[in-house]
Design an enzyme around this catalytic site. Structure first.
Site, PDB file in Angstrom:
ATOM      1  N   ARG A  73       0.843  -1.192   0.000  1.00 41.10           N
ATOM      2  CA  ARG A  73       0.000   0.000   0.000  1.00 41.10           C
ATOM      3  C   ARG A  73       0.883   1.248   0.000  1.00 41.10           C
ATOM      4  NH1 ARG A  73      -1.819   0.761   4.398  1.00 41.10           N
ATOM      5  NH2 ARG A  73      -1.061  -1.061   5.513  1.00 41.10           N
ATOM      6  N   TYR A 215      -1.259  -3.333  -7.130  1.00 38.86           N
ATOM      7  CA  TYR A 215      -0.956  -4.236  -6.018  1.00 38.86           C
ATOM      8  C   TYR A 215      -1.946  -4.143  -4.862  1.00 38.86           C
ATOM      9  CZ  TYR A 215       1.800  -7.058  -2.839  1.00 38.86           C
ATOM     10  OH  TYR A 215       2.219  -8.061  -2.003  1.00 38.86           O
ATOM     11  N   LYS A 224      -9.576  -2.661   1.434  1.00 33.56           N
ATOM     12  CA  LYS A 224      -9.358  -1.518   2.325  1.00 33.56           C
ATOM     13  C   LYS A 224     -10.175  -0.301   1.886  1.00 33.56           C
ATOM     14  CE  LYS A 224      -7.054  -4.133   4.711  1.00 33.56           C
ATOM     15  NZ  LYS A 224      -5.797  -4.283   5.387  1.00 33.56           N
ATOM     16  N   HIS A 244     -10.761  -3.042  11.124  1.00 36.60           N
ATOM     17  CA  HIS A 244      -9.620  -3.834  10.629  1.00 36.60           C
ATOM     18  C   HIS A 244      -9.365  -4.970  11.625  1.00 36.60           C
ATOM     19  CE1 HIS A 244      -5.082  -3.722   9.275  1.00 36.60           C
ATOM     20  NE2 HIS A 244      -5.772  -4.595   8.573  1.00 36.60           N
ATOM     21  N   SER A 266      -1.376  -3.735  10.262  1.00 37.10           N
ATOM     22  CA  SER A 266      -0.974  -4.581   9.146  1.00 37.10           C
ATOM     23  C   SER A 266       0.285  -5.369   9.492  1.00 37.10           C
ATOM     24  CB  SER A 266      -0.712  -3.718   7.915  1.00 37.10           C
ATOM     25  OG  SER A 266      -1.887  -3.017   7.581  1.00 37.10           O
ATOM     26  N   CYS A 268       0.744  -7.659  11.718  1.00 37.22           N
ATOM     27  CA  CYS A 268       0.974  -7.825  13.153  1.00 37.22           C
ATOM     28  C   CYS A 268       0.230  -9.028  13.727  1.00 37.22           C
ATOM     29  CB  CYS A 268       0.609  -6.553  13.909  1.00 37.22           C
ATOM     30  SG  CYS A 268       1.743  -5.206  13.585  1.00 37.22           S
ATOM     31  N   ASP A 291      -9.188 -10.315   8.430  1.00 38.39           N
ATOM     32  CA  ASP A 291      -8.703  -8.943   8.207  1.00 38.39           C
ATOM     33  C   ASP A 291      -9.745  -7.860   8.487  1.00 38.39           C
ATOM     34  OD1 ASP A 291      -6.351  -7.417   7.362  1.00 38.39           O
ATOM     35  OD2 ASP A 291      -7.513  -6.831   5.615  1.00 38.39           O
ATOM     36  N   ARG A 387       2.738 -11.875  -0.730  1.00 38.97           N
ATOM     37  CA  ARG A 387       1.438 -12.341  -0.211  1.00 38.97           C
ATOM     38  C   ARG A 387       0.893 -13.511  -1.016  1.00 38.97           C
ATOM     39  NH1 ARG A 387      -1.399  -8.782   3.835  1.00 38.97           N
ATOM     40  NH2 ARG A 387       0.179  -7.218   4.300  1.00 38.97           N
TER      41      ARG A 387
HETATM   42  P1  GTP Z   1      -2.284  -7.822   7.253  1.00 41.24           P
HETATM   43  O1  GTP Z   1      -2.741  -8.854   6.266  1.00 41.24           O
HETATM   44  O2  GTP Z   1      -1.206  -6.940   6.702  1.00 41.24           O
HETATM   45  O3  GTP Z   1      -3.391  -7.016   7.825  1.00 41.24           O
HETATM   46  O4  GTP Z   1      -1.476  -8.613   8.413  1.00 41.24           O
HETATM   47  P2  GTP Z   1      -1.918  -9.550   9.640  1.00 41.24           P
HETATM   48  O5  GTP Z   1      -2.246  -8.697  10.822  1.00 41.24           O
HETATM   49  O6  GTP Z   1      -2.920 -10.537   9.200  1.00 41.24           O
HETATM   50  O7  GTP Z   1      -0.532 -10.278  10.004  1.00 41.24           O
HETATM   51  P3  GTP Z   1      -0.102 -11.813   9.841  1.00 41.24           P
HETATM   52  O8  GTP Z   1      -0.904 -12.735  10.696  1.00 41.24           O
HETATM   53  O9  GTP Z   1      -0.016 -12.121   8.392  1.00 41.24           O
HETATM   54  O10 GTP Z   1       1.368 -11.787  10.451  1.00 41.24           O
HETATM   55  C1  GTP Z   1       2.386 -10.987   9.919  1.00 41.24           C
HETATM   56  C2  GTP Z   1       3.735 -11.427  10.392  1.00 41.24           C
HETATM   57  O11 GTP Z   1       3.769 -11.496  11.825  1.00 41.24           O
HETATM   58  C3  GTP Z   1       4.105 -12.828   9.897  1.00 41.24           C
HETATM   59  O12 GTP Z   1       5.452 -12.806   9.484  1.00 41.24           O
HETATM   60  C4  GTP Z   1       3.939 -13.697  11.093  1.00 41.24           C
HETATM   61  O13 GTP Z   1       4.778 -14.802  11.049  1.00 41.24           O
HETATM   62  C5  GTP Z   1       4.232 -12.760  12.275  1.00 41.24           C
HETATM   63  N1  GTP Z   1       3.456 -13.166  13.487  1.00 41.24           N
HETATM   64  C6  GTP Z   1       2.130 -13.438  13.535  1.00 41.24           C
HETATM   65  N2  GTP Z   1       1.751 -13.832  14.771  1.00 41.24           N
HETATM   66  C7  GTP Z   1       2.860 -13.791  15.541  1.00 41.24           C
HETATM   67  C8  GTP Z   1       3.125 -14.095  16.927  1.00 41.24           C
HETATM   68  O14 GTP Z   1       2.245 -14.481  17.709  1.00 41.24           O
HETATM   69  N3  GTP Z   1       4.397 -13.903  17.356  1.00 41.24           N
HETATM   70  C9  GTP Z   1       5.400 -13.483  16.513  1.00 41.24           C
HETATM   71  N4  GTP Z   1       6.616 -13.322  17.019  1.00 41.24           N
HETATM   72  N5  GTP Z   1       5.193 -13.208  15.199  1.00 41.24           N
HETATM   73  C10 GTP Z   1       3.954 -13.362  14.723  1.00 41.24           C
HETATM   74  C1  SPV Z   2      -2.909  -4.603   5.117  1.00 40.65           C
HETATM   75  O1  SPV Z   2      -1.934  -3.935   4.715  1.00 40.65           O
HETATM   76  O2  SPV Z   2      -3.450  -4.405   6.230  1.00 40.65           O
HETATM   77  C2  SPV Z   2      -3.427  -5.718   4.293  1.00 40.65           C
HETATM   78  C3  SPV Z   2      -2.889  -5.872   2.932  1.00 40.65           C
HETATM   79  O3  SPV Z   2      -4.301  -6.451   4.737  1.00 40.65           O
HETATM   80  S1  SPV Z   2      -3.641  -4.823   1.771  1.00 40.65           S
HETATM   81  O4  SPV Z   2      -4.820  -5.515   1.227  1.00 40.65           O
HETATM   82  O5  SPV Z   2      -2.679  -4.571   0.716  1.00 40.65           O
HETATM   83  O6  SPV Z   2      -4.074  -3.614   2.409  1.00 40.65           O
HETATM   84 MN    MN Z   3      -4.894  -5.855   6.894  1.00 39.25          MN
END
Ligand code: GTP
Ligand code: SPV
Ligand code: MN
Length: 606
Positions: A73, A215, A224, A244, A266, A268, A291, A387
């Protein structure tokens, strides 16, 4: 289907105007069929933009590599063009809507030359559901069409719901790369330079205009742009919440079910938490969404959530059979991978996939890459924001009620971010307003999910909505407080703050995270049913040190550290909120939140 066959006169006229402006070679209305999806993928293969993956190991899947300028983004190029600048607030970029439309109209003029215009009718939420919202995206990207097929419900059934005059959110999208006579993409990802990219929202007229990026959230406009930035405005006006947030279903050993949502910025941990495999015996977790959550009050006075999406656009790096087996199973087939690395066997690889690269790879830039584990400086083979786009229905733990148009009743909200220090593992708000206060001060280390903010530094990301709130954030806080007043306090979700990312002085994570987070979820569940041991502290209710069972690798001293209030750290946190965060919102910052700030400060000093 042809544009002439559209029965919705307003829609037909809007498309015809777009055709006149953008001058594509041909126009197609998408029907949402598998044949259409396959054709979109084939077009990309023929263009050299998609690589088919191994049909035995990853059937129906392909890999795309985008342009290095188009990998996430672009927050600095994202606009909330409300009529008054003050309505966009201090956290959004603003341009006068007339001026912005003028600029963008010139960019759109002829922008689809040499390309096909696709008209994508899509539904956010189950087709025909009372909660669902319909959008129509006009795009010149077959990559976008294929991704929209997975992420939303696309096609003719949506047009049937629209009828001859139903409401929809019009969304323009062009990659901003017209083609000359005979010119082809020929393996070059089409997009416009950064200073020509615009991701624009017109909240009053409920329109989305996106230009120059192909993208993710910049281009898949249901996600979003519609389901958060535009929907947050609708939610404010209509008294509901567009957030979110992941949505999960948790069942305890006695078979009692609760639903929990969680807002983390994002990258996290939302996708990971939504699919976790509990390490606590007897508990199960199932996925409703990873999400976005739309929440409305039901007749019984409880808040019900739906997942408006139909797929997962998940972060690849860090995803492996230990951290998120359910995501790995989801993406075994019919998946679009973007910016991960390619193996000789035509499978995919990324940092944190759980095993070393078996040989030379092709990295996300298309270059040969040989893993060198001794070289700490080696550039990653997969982009940090690479992704996968996978269908939610392929998730082995998708909850049976994930498409229930009535939604699921929510018992708890979680807020959190990546905080190496100060913020404890878990902390329960003392009241709704205290919970809103905690949501309003969420801070997190910046990740790779946005191109133009410096990764690694901590920034405030209230409610994990900083890049996604379609109006003034101060008014958004007010809206959250008003939701609390609408609901029966007994029936409102309880609010918790979590932090999986505390680090030791050596920079290692103290808490193992992932499946082990189920221990924290179990305590949260227990607090919702009125059990769960806790102590009243200046910052909220913390679990007693024995209330959460300890993973083997966490020592008792670590557990103490994770669950102790760091008084000095919190004083610094509160001072930062007072000096640097809250003043941004001027007189729109609700008085209730300053009262909470005063109260917590007093408790910390007491
Ligand atoms: P968006 O799709 O961007 O909104 O992200 P999201 O909040 O769904 O994050 P996602 O679950 O994809 O995790 C992002 C990164 O954080 C990955 O590399 C994971 O491996 C890492 N991660 C997720 N959960 C944990 C956790 O409990 N501990 C740690 N140390 N890392 C984590
Ligand atoms: C985020 O960045 O929080 C996402 C990926 O879930 S995107 O759809 O590119 O915003
Ligand atoms: Mn997201």
């Amino acid at each position: 289907m042809k544009v002439q066959e559209l029965k919705h006169t307003g829609l037909k006229q809007w498309v015809e105007e777009a055709v006149a402006l953008m001058t594509p070679d041909t126009v197609e209305v998408c029907d949402g069929t598998q044949a259409e999806y396959d054709r979109m993928i084939q077009i990309n293969i023929d263009n050299g933009l998609a690589t088919p993956l191994n049909p035995w190991l990853l059937p129906g899947s392909v890999l795309f590599r985008s342009d290095p300028s188009d990998v996430a983004r672009v927050e600095n190029r994202t606009y909330i063009a409300s009529e008054k600048q003050d309505d966009a607030g201090p956290t959004n970029n603003w341009i006068d809507p007339k001026e912005l439309k003028k600029t963008m109209t010139e960019l759109y003029r002829g922008s689809m030359k040499g390309r096909t215009m696709y008209v994508i009718p899509f539904s956010m939420g189950p087709v025909g559901s009372a909660i669902a919202k319909i959008g129509v995206e006009i795009t010149d990207s077959p990559y976008v069409v294929a991704n929209m097929h997975t992420m939303t419900r696309v096609g003719t059934p949506v047009l049937d719901v629209l009828g001859t005059n139903g409401p929809y959110v019009p969304c323009f999208h062009s990659v901003g790369k017209p083609l000359g006579a005979g010119e082809k993409d020929n393996g070059t990802w089409p997009c416009a330079p950064l200073d020509k990219k615009y991701i624009s929202h017109f909240p009053e007229t409920r329109e989305i205009w996106s230009y120059g990026s192909g993208y993710g959230g910049n281009a898949l406009l249901g996600k979003k742009c519609l389901a958060l930035r535009i929907a947050s405005v609708l939610a404010r006006d209509e008294g509901w919440l567009a957030e979110h947030m992941l949505i999960l279903k948790i069942t305890n050993p006695q078979g009692t079910v609760k639903y929990i949502t969680g807002a983390f910025p994002s990258a996290c941990g939302k996708t990971n938490l939504a699919m976790l495999i509990p390490t606590v015996p007897g508990w199960t977790v199932e996925t409703v969404g990873d999400d976005i959550a739309w929440m409305k009050f039901g007749k019984d006075g409880r808040l019900y959530a739906i997942n408006p999406e139909a797929g997962f656009f998940g972060v690849a790096p860090g995803t492996n059979m230990d951290s998120n087996r359910n995501a790995m199973e989801t993406i075994r087939k019919n998946t679009i991978f973007t910016n991960v690395a390619l193996t000789k066997e035509k499978t995919v690889w990324w940092e944190g996939i759980g095993y070393d690269a078996s040989g030379p790879l092709i990295d996300w830039n298309g270059n040969e890459w040989v893993q060198d584990k001794h070289n700490k400086e080696q550039k990653p083979a997969a982009h940090p924001n690479s992704r996968f786009t996978g269908p939610a229905k392929q998730c082995p733990v998708i909850a049976k009620e994930w498409e229930d148009p009535a939604g699921v009743p929510i018992s708890a909200f979680l807020f959190g971010g990546r905080r190496p220090k100060t913020i404890p593992l878990v902390n329960q708000a003392k009241s709704w307003v205290h919970g809103v206060f905690m949501g309003s001060i969420v801070g997190s280390e910046v990740t790779a999910a946005a191109l133009d903010v410096k990764a690694g530094t901590i920034r405030r990301d209230p409610f994990a909505m900083l890049p996604f709130c379609g109006y003034h954030m101060g008014d958004y806080f007010k809206h959250w407080i008003s939701i609390g007043k609408k609901g029966d306090p007994e029936k409102l979700p309880k609010i918790f703050f979590v932090n999986w990312f505390r680090k030791s002085s050596e920079g290692k994570f103290i808490w193992p995270g992932y499946g082990e987070n189920s221990r924290v979820l179990a305590w949260i569940f227990d607090r919702c049913v009125g059990t769960g041991k806790a102590v009243d502290t200046p910052i909220g209710f913390l679990p007693t040190v024995d209330a959460i069972s300890r993973p083997t690798e966490v020592s008792e001293a670590d557990m103490q550290e994770l669950l102790t209030v760091d008084i000095d750290g919190w004083k610094a946190e509160i001072a930062d909120v007072r000096q640097n965060h809250y003043p941004k919102f001027g007189d729109k910052l609700p008085k209730e939140l300053y009262d909470e700030l005063d109260a917590i400060e007093k408790r910390l000093n007491g």
